[in-house]
Every structure is written in C-alpha cells, then in structure tokens.
Enzyme design. Structure first.
Site, PDB file in Angstrom:
ATOM      1  N   GLU A 164       0.838  -1.211   0.000  1.00  0.00           N
ATOM      2  CA  GLU A 164       0.000   0.000   0.000  1.00  0.00           C
ATOM      3  C   GLU A 164       0.871   1.258   0.000  1.00  0.00           C
ATOM      4  OE1 GLU A 164      -1.047   2.957   2.896  1.00  0.00           O
ATOM      5  OE2 GLU A 164      -1.846   1.122   3.814  1.00  0.00           O
ATOM      6  N   GLU A 239      10.211   1.575   1.959  1.00  0.00           N
ATOM      7  CA  GLU A 239       8.881   1.531   2.578  1.00  0.00           C
ATOM      8  C   GLU A 239       8.697   0.320   3.479  1.00  0.00           C
ATOM      9  OE1 GLU A 239       6.719   4.036   2.376  1.00  0.00           O
ATOM     10  OE2 GLU A 239       8.159   5.111   1.126  1.00  0.00           O
TER      11      GLU A 239
END
Length: 1079
Positions: A164, A239
C-alpha cells in the site's frame, strides 16, 4: 495532529460517548496519518478537531460537535426529535446511457435510487475483466473516487501494508519518486490517503475541483496497476525494511517506514491487546495474522513475495471501484475503460476469497505482556478483555442494525449500563474493547477494563457476564431505548461526517459488504430496516427484541476469548536486545566484502532518497494552474447582532433543518491554580446529576431532545496581543423545532448540575489519567508540541495545564486528593462555575437557515436572562510559562517523537501569507525526504502557529533522535540553497490554497467564522493573506530562512522517547536533556 496551535480545544465532556459514531477502525492502517498533516494555522479555514475516520458500519452518521453526549428514549419516538427523511434525488441526475456504457465495455448490473443520501447509484461490471464499479450520482461537490482490492495475507510480514505504501512511489505514467507527495504538495484534494485492512486495501481520493479530481484519479489508477516498485527494489527497502550500515565498523540496524510505523503500533498496550484478541478469535483464517506487519516478522519478507502479491491481487478482476459526486458519469467510465481494457480476466477473485472462521466449542484464554514504565504499582496495571466472535457467517442487515443499537444501548454513552457498571465498580481505570465491530467478514464484540489489579481480573470477567445476564433478563429502561433511538436516527439523517468526505463514508459502508460479494447498495439504505426495527420495538417491546440477541450472540456463545494483559517493565528493552542479537548474527555471517557492499548500498539508497526528482519527471504529474484558483476567500454569511446586551453571531446556511449553536464564556477571570480542573469541570457538567435528575436521566433527556451537547475549553494566542484568547465553549445541536429544548438543557447543564458525586468524580480522574497515558504512547508528537508551546507562550502554558504532561502529573496527585479533600475539590468546581457563568463576556453563535434563526431568538433571550449578570471580575494575570530547557519525556516505547520550536516573531519577523506556502513546502519536501524517507520515521513535519509566532518541527514514530534534530537545524540552509522552477512554486501555492479552502459542512463553516471573530481575524485580513499566498516568490523562501534560524539557534527541544535512545543521546551530547519519566 491531535493538537492545533490555533485551536487548542480539549474535548472534556464524555469523549467516549462518541464511540458509536466515530469509532476509529481498529483494523485499518493508512499510508499517511492525517494526524501528521501540518495544521491550517492560516485564516482558520477548517479548525474543527481531527475526527476519527468513520467506521464502515451502517450506523455511522456523525455529529458536528466534538463530542456528543448520546442519550435516548423510545416509547413514542417523537418524530420532532429527528431530521426529516431524505427526499428522492432530483431528476437531473440522468446518469449514463446504456449504449454508451456498452460501447466502453461495461454492462449495467443494477440501478437504484438511494433516498437516504439523495443519490442515484448504478452498479456496472466491466465485461472483459469482471471489475465492478459503483457510480453514485448526486449534487455533492466533494467528489470521491476509490479503488479497493481484496488482499488477504497468510503471514505477519505486513505485505499488504508495505505494498500500500510502495505503489504510490512512482508509476508508469508518473516516473518520479513519490507522486503521492507531489499531490500532497500541489493539489486541491479534500482527501488523499490509502488504507490497509486485514483483508482489503483501499485507495481513496476526493476533491471539489473536477479537473483536480480527475488528475487524482489518474495518478491513483496508474499507481495501483503499473507501479514502479515492481522493478525498483529500493522502494521495497525504503517503505518495507532493509539492513542499514553507514560504516562497516558500526552495528547494522533495521530501517523502513512500515517497519518503524509498526514498532510504534506494537509499543501501545491497547494496540497489542486488539491484535492479540483478533488473532485469537480467528486462528484459522487470514485474520489470524497481522496485515500491518509484526516488526519481528517483517524482516522475513522477500522482494519476490512482495512482487507476487501484487501480481496476484492488484488486478481489475479483484477490484471494486467507487465514484461519487456531481461529476459527469460518462467521464468516469471513459477514464476507467482506458485502464481496465489493458487486462484480461484473472482468477484473483477466487484466490482472494476470505474463508469464514468456524465457531469454537468452548472458550479460551490467553495471556500477553505489554511494555510498561517502572513507576507505580505493577500489580495494578493489568488489562483484561472479553471477546466474542458473534457468528460463523455474515449477518443480515436487520440483525446487524439491531446489534448496533444494542451496542449503543449497553456501551454508547456514560449512562449506558455495562459501561456505567464497569467504571463504577472501581475494578479498573478505563474501558477497553470496541463493543461491536462489524467491518470484517464476521462480527465481534469486545469489552474489558485497563488499570486492573492482579487480584481483580476474575472479578471483571464475572461482572461483565453478570451484567449482560441481568440485561438479558430485565431488559432496558424505556427512556434509555427512546434516547438511543433518537440519537442514532438524528445522526443517520444529519449525515455529518465532519472533514471526512461524505462520499468516502458511504464508500466504506458499501465496501464492507461488497468486498465479500454481497449487495453494495444494501448498507446505504437504512430507512426500511430502521422503520422495521422501530415497529418491532413498539409492537413486541424492547426486551423481546434485544434480550434474545444478548443470549444468542454473547451469553450462550462458546466462541469467547479472554485476553489478559500483564505489565512488563522489561519487555521493550528485552525486544530491543533481541533485535540487536539478530542483527549481530547477521553481521557476523557477512564477509568484509559483504559489509562493504551493504555500506555502499546504504549510501546509494540514501543518495536516491535525498536527490530531488528531475523537473521533467515532476512535470508528468498533472496539476492546476493559478488561473483555476479563485482570487477571493470563501465567505461565510455572518450577521453580528445583539440580544439582551450579548453579542450574537448568526450564519444563514442550509442545514437540513438542524440548528447548530455555541455558547462561549470568557475564562480569563479564572484563578491560575484552577486551570487543571477545567477539563474535569467540563466532564462533570455532563456526567453528574442535578437536584431533580440523576446523571443517567440527564443523559437520556439530552438524547431524547437534541443531537448532543459538549463542553470544552478553547485557548489560543492572539497575534499582536499579550493576553491569550481563552474560553469555555458549549456546543449543541437539535432539530429547528427543538431549539427551546436545546437552550433549556444547556441552561440546566450549566446551572443546575451539582458537584456532589465524589465517586463519579474519582472515575473521571482515573479515565482522564488513562487517556493521557494512552496519548503519551500513541500521540507523543502532540504531547511534545504542547510542552514546547508551554515553554514559549502563555496560551501554550494554559493548554498544557489542561492536556499535557503537567495535566497528567496533576491527575496523578488528584487521585489521592479526592479521598482526602473532596469538599475542597467540590468547592473549586463551584468556583470555576461562578467565575465563568456570566452574561458579561458571553457570546452566542448559531448556524441554521434564516427561519430557524429567527424563531430561535426568543429562546436565546430567555437563556441569557437566566444567566448571572455579575460584573466581570478583573482578568487574572496568567503570566506563566514552563522553564525554557530541553526535555526528554521518557516512556516505554521503541520509537520517538522529536520536537524543536521557537517563536520567530521574537526575531522581528512580520507575518506574510507566503509563510503558509513555505511551511507546507518544508514539510512535504525537506522533512518528508530526510525524516521519513531517509530517516525511517513514519512522519516528519513542521507547523507555524501564526497567532503566537511559534514555529515547530515534529516527528512521529521516529527511530532517531539527535539525527532528526540535525535535519531540523539544516532547514535554513535548505531554503537558502533552494532552486525552484515556476511549476514547483505554482504547485506549492495551489496546495496551500487547498488547505485554506478546505471543504466544510455548514456547522463547520459557522464554527470557523466564530473562531475568526474571537481571534480578531477580519475579512480584509483574509483577503490580504490570500493575495500574499498567491504572489509567493522564490525570494520569500530564502528570506524566511533567516526567520527560521531562530529555531536552530534559540529553539527548545522536547522529545517523547525511549530510555535507550535518551541514554545514547546523552552519551553523544552530555546533559542535553532534562529527563522526566512520565509513565
């Protein structure tokens, strides 16, 4: 953030009573915490306090007030107490012609009129891929798009969460590092984020500007289907997770945005409890693992698994797509067809199906540890929570609705029986567990207490079961049922979602069924099941309706998990040590060449992170031009009048027959030593009884007659003035026909409530202490910001006394004082009331249509006549501040919250509108890149409180401490060396205007106008600041560097941090901090 420099309002009145409507998803994680966004300290654009994102449930609705006291009654269900049912949508919503849809490759599955939201909704299916599209058409200018994929993980590596984050880091059409950040900088978005649930991932955007809206849609569609992260291993590292080694001689560490975010999550006891409960309730399906990621497991995720997860689930065949608003429905399908036509059908829908959890044959019990501070009695810090899985299959809408009402009846207000009995038992400090949670495939129910003595754990369990059994046997008080029904119905019809787009609220409702292949229309339509439920209660009685549910789903349900949480002062340090041992072994297994290569890769990643995107890549992200931006601010109709010598502000706006009002009292005559009691005074007004009514009856009366009342303090600096603006605000709302009831009840709350219930007050203290401790762990950035403000200005000091570390310390001593000197405390509460309640210095604010405003005048007059007319006592001199020294507030955590601030007005800086553009730009570039992307923190940002002159830097869930301060100190050099082309500057200006012009519902418009009045902000100043924003130049950035140097040179530092990181900082910088242990 939780604190806003311009709006230091603390909601002190029954915060938990909002739980039914504002329950923040226990299951949802977002890429970018909206609590981290720099606040709008501009011209008070939308200063309402941050709301929890609304749950998916049908019974979502909301209130304008920061905290509703929800109370209810049902025997006759007076229709005057609720809003008028919505009419059919206007006929001009013509929608999409079937032939046009067919031409673009879509077939119409169903078309329905949704009267509840004045919309026409059409469900389409893309014939080639099977992608489903809900196209909702109405006259709402706040347009919403969302694409949702079913993404069930099979382990706790956090793969859906990391993906995401990662897909928004560049794509095929937008090949820059983070298009998401470019949209944050330069779009007029009213919402921009992404959510990870345990079984789905949502990508929603919203904007009131059609051109901007379609730009956002295109960036998001390209991101989810064609992300660069599938070819860019460094995005996965950034991330997700990676080994970091700056020098082969140093120790290896873990870094990664999600890794560090989840370290923060796993430092909070309530989060640990929620995750343990969910995983124990669902041992056999996808909910038995953590989709967000367990920090101990995240480093096991491989890049190949990451890419395969995208290939498997991020496909149109597995997508649900939502459009909502007043844009062209044909254009929606045209945009989608360009993307969807590139794909063939896949087997993803079968592979992503969520299996149901079979029910247990007998209850189970688990024991977990949580990190606790060393202070206090460890035996009294336990938590216990009882959790049920209510069904082995999804529930029908009527049962779900009835369970929602039952949930509100037993837990939704301070007067609700289960809530009241648990808190009055003295067995614990505060409620844990979310009641009914129904946003997953199968619903759950959870309830328990925190701050429980070791010896009382069994007593809590017995009390929960005994109370529920009694409720099943005896039923509910008729007034309670009516009040609950009226409150819920009012909120459903009002449909006030605050700053959260209405279309997104509806999307999350619909998706809660649609994602499981159920009817997406059904959750949007509450009228029929609501009327059916009311009819059943009228015909059969509430006991016949609710008691069988308690018995079936709870008392006779063996699928129960009891979670016992034990405090462990060594847990955090033990986990840190275990992580270090793993990393030592990793390093020991590497050759010198391996270590050199890792150090090189670390530098390479950092260089990429800190290197700006080339101009041609930046230009690929679509944006508006300054010609698209209105030259004048949004003006709110405001009539300043006078009733009985009191100033009255009136805002003639369409509110669907609802009257919103604020009654404002001046707090400046209050004695300094009474300030910390103010939040508890506010709570007492709404949660103690009068001479004639118990607090339960008062709660129910408010629920029967109104949409809610709340009371809280508001404090702000005022630019150019020494004295702060400090008030108590009473907010209320009711249907126009109930205006008299509303003002009568406000009067009773303010003047008749008696401060005599010692035990209830003691509960308030315990609850407030538990809330503050929770805030320290989960919102340390807000605590640090408040603490810095308290060192820099009087308004900040006042606020910190009522909601910061000083307040927590006050509560800790007050607990003992309640037993020893209750008469003194009761007298102090009366003294606060006497100081505040006066017609002198009072202000009334009302928002409604002209007819309601006119009719309400006589009730306002009567209310004002009832107020004391004592002459205003001389203002108290609150010339206090905390010592201006660096502080480390030490708590048991694995992450830090690092702040540094100074007053730049003290340097001679004169406010210019360009400061809003510059501070936003610093947050979205320098701090985002250095603190979040390169540093690994979940967030880094700055705030400029233009009222006080305080410029603050803050970080959130940060693995660093001194390194982050170095970044802050480098901001001036960053601005001086800035090279900015016209496109970049234009985006920065447009993004700032997007903040200033943020979309507001009518109640928020009236409230904003009132705050401007209180703070002396004129329409002329708003226009001047807007012109300054629009004319911001690169030279303004460079000049601002001089002002910001004050933070570097004279700034005060406050960090809410782990003991280990503070120790390390002191080794590097001797005696840098004064250390304060808070937990």
């Amino acid at each position: 953030m939780e604190r806003t420099a311009l709006l230091r309002s603390l909601t002190c009145s029954a915060i938990a009573s909002n739980r039914f409507f504002f329950r923040s998803s226990a299951h949802r994680l977002s890429r970018f915490s909206s609590s981290l966004a720099p606040k709008r300290h501009r011209l008070i654009s939308n200063p309402t306090t941050k709301r929890s994102l609304l749950r998916r449930r049908l019974l979502r609705a909301t209130s304008s007030s920061t905290s509703l006291n929800l109370r209810k009654h049902f025997s006759t269900l007076s229709p005057r107490a609720v809003a008028t049912p919505h009419t059919q949508p206007p006929s001009e919503f013509s929608g999409v012609e079937d032939e046009y849809a067919e031409k673009l490759g879509f077939e119409k599955v169903s078309e329905q009129v949704i009267g509840e939201c004045k919309s026409k909704a059409v469900l389409f299916k893309h014939k080639k891929t099977g992608a489903e599209v809900m196209s909702v058409l109405n006259d709402d200018e706040n347009k919403v798009f969302g694409i949702v994929f079913r993404t069930p993980p099979n382990d706790s590596t956090g793969i859906p969460h990391i993906l995401e984050h990662s897909v928004l880091c560049g794509s095929r059409k937008y090949p820059l590092k983070e298009p998401f950040v470019e949209l944050l900088k330069g779009s007029l978005h009213t919402f921009l984020n992404a959510f990870t649930y345990p079984d789905r991932t949502c990508y929603p955007v919203a904007s009131t500007n059609t051109k901007d809206f379609y730009n956002l849609v295109d960036v998001y569609l390209d991101a989810v289907f064609f992300p660069k992260c599938l070819e860019d291993y460094q995005t996965f590292q950034q991330e997700g997770w990676h080994y970091e080694l700056n020098n082969p001689a140093e120790d290896i560490s873990y870094k990664g945005v999600v890794f560090n975010e989840m370290k923060g999550v796993y430092s909070q006891p309530d989060n640990i409890l929620g995750r343990a409960a969910q995983q124990a309730l669902f041992p056999d399906n996808t909910y038995g693992v953590d989709s967000g990621g367990d920090p101990r497991v995240i480093p096991k995720l491989t890049y190949e698994e990451f890419k395969e997860f995208h290939r498997k689930y991020y496909h149109p065949s597995n997508a649900r797509i939502w459009f909502y608003g007043d844009d062209d429905p044909n254009e929606r399908l045209r945009i989608l067809s360009e993307y969807l036509d590139m794909f063939d059908a896949s087997s993803a829908p079968n592979e992503s199906k969520v299996e149901t959890q079979k029910l247990f044959s007998e209850p189970i019990r688990i024991v977990e540890k949580f990190p606790a501070g060393e202070g206090g009695d460890m035996k009294k810090k336990n938590m216990v929570c009882l959790n049920w899985l209510l069904s082995d299959k999804p529930l029908d809408l009527e049962t779900e609705l009835t369970l929602g009402f039952l949930d509100h009846l037993i837990l939704g207000t301070p007067a609700s029986p289960l809530r009241k009995i648990l808190l009055e038992s003295g067995l614990g400090d505060a409620i844990v567990g979310g009641g009914v949670e129904d946003e997953l495939l199968q619903p759950q129910f959870s309830i328990g207490l925190k701050g429980v003595s070791e010896d009382d754990i069994q007593k809590v369990e017995e009390l929960v079961m005994r109370t529920l059994k009694k409720l099943a046997e005896e039923g509910f008080d008729a007034d309670a049922v009516e009040a609950s029904m009226n409150t819920i119905e009012f909120s459903l019809r009002e449909n006030n979602t605050g700053s959260f787009p209405r279309g997104l609220s509806l999307m999350l409702r619909s998706i809660g069924k649609w994602i499981y292949d159920m009817d997406p229309f059904e959750p949007l339509k509450y009228e029929k099941p609501l009327m059916a439920l009311k009819a059943r209660i009228a015909e059969e009685g509430s006991k016949a309706v609710f008691s069988p549910l308690i018995e079936k789903f709870i008392l006779n349900n063996p699928h129960r998990v009891t979670v016992e949480m034990q405090p462990d002062p060594n847990k955090a340090s033990r986990e840190e040590e275990a992580e270090k041992e793993i990393l030592k072994k990793v390093k020991a297994s590497m050759t010198d060449e391996d270590l050199a290569e890792l150090a090189r890769a670390t530098q390479e990643l950092r260089l990429k992170q800190e290197t700006p995107d080339p101009p041609e890549a930046l230009r690929s992200v679509p944006s508006l031009s300054l010609l698209d931006i209105p030259k004048e601010p949004i003006r709110i109709p405001t009539e300043v009048g006078d009733i009985n010598g009191v100033k009255v502000l009136q805002h003639d706006l369409f509110t669907n027959d609802v009257l919103y009002t604020e009654v404002v009292f001046n707090m400046s005559s209050l004695k300094q030593e009474l300030l910390p009691l103010v939040p508890l005074f506010c709570q007492s007004l709404l949660e103690m009884g009068t001479k004639d009514l118990t607090f339960v009856q008062l709660n129910q009366l408010i629920g029967r007659k109104t949409g809610g009342i709340s009371v809280y303090p508001f404090t702000s600096s005022v630019r150019g003035r020494e004295d702060p603006c400090s008030h108590i605000i009473v907010r209320g709302k009711a249907m126009g026909g109930r205006a008299e009831d509303l003002f009568n009840l406000v009067s009773r709350v303010l003047q008749e409530v008696q401060f005599t219930d010692q035990q209830r007050f003691k509960q308030f203290v315990s609850q407030s202490k538990a809330r503050m401790e929770n805030r320290l762990r989960g919102g340390g950035h807000g605590v640090a910001a408040a603490r810095m403000d308290a060192k820099l200005n009087v308004a900040g000091w006042i606020s910190e006394q009522m909601g910061g570390v000083s307040y927590l310390e006050f509560l800790q001593t007050l607990e003992e004082k309640v037993d020893k000197d209750w008469d003194g405390i009761s007298s102090s509460l009366e003294e606060i009331r006497k100081s505040l309640l006066s017609r002198n210095g009072c202000l009334i604010n009302m928002t409604a249509d002209g007819r309601i405003l006119t009719n309400s005048g006589k009730f306002v007059s009567k209310f004002l006549d009832s107020l004391p007319t004592n002459s205003l006592i001389e203002k108290t001199g609150w010339n206090a501040r905390l010592p201006s020294e660096n502080e480390a507030i030490v708590i048991p955590t694995q992450v830090n919250y690092v702040g540094k601030a100074a007053n730049i007005y003290d340097t001679g800086y004169q406010l210019d509108g360009s400061a809003y553009v510059i501070s936003k730009y610093i947050s979205n570039t320098w701090l985002w890149d250095r603190v979040r992307v390169s540093g690994g923190a979940y967030g880094g940002f700055c705030e400029f409180d233009t009222h006080s002159g305080v410029f603050s830097f803050l970080s959130y869930r940060d693995p660093n401490l001194l390194k982050t301060l170095d970044v802050y100190d480098g901001t001036g050099d960053f601005l001086r060396g800035l090279e900015m082309d016209d496109d970049t500057l234009t985006k920065a200006i447009i993004g700032t205007i997007g903040d200033v012009d943020s979309h507001q519902l009518p109640d928020a418009k009236g409230y904003s106008s009132m705050l401007r009045y209180l703070l002396g902000i004129t329409e002329e100043e708003r226009q001047r600041r807007r012109e300054e924003i629009l004319s911001t130049s690169v030279e303004d950035f460079k000049e601002f560097a001089n002002a910001i140097e004050a933070v570097k040179d004279k700034g005060v530092v406050v960090a809410v941090a782990s003991p280990d990181d503070v120790d390390t900082a002191h080794k590097e910088c001797s005696n840098f901090f004064q250390i304060k242990k808070a937990l």
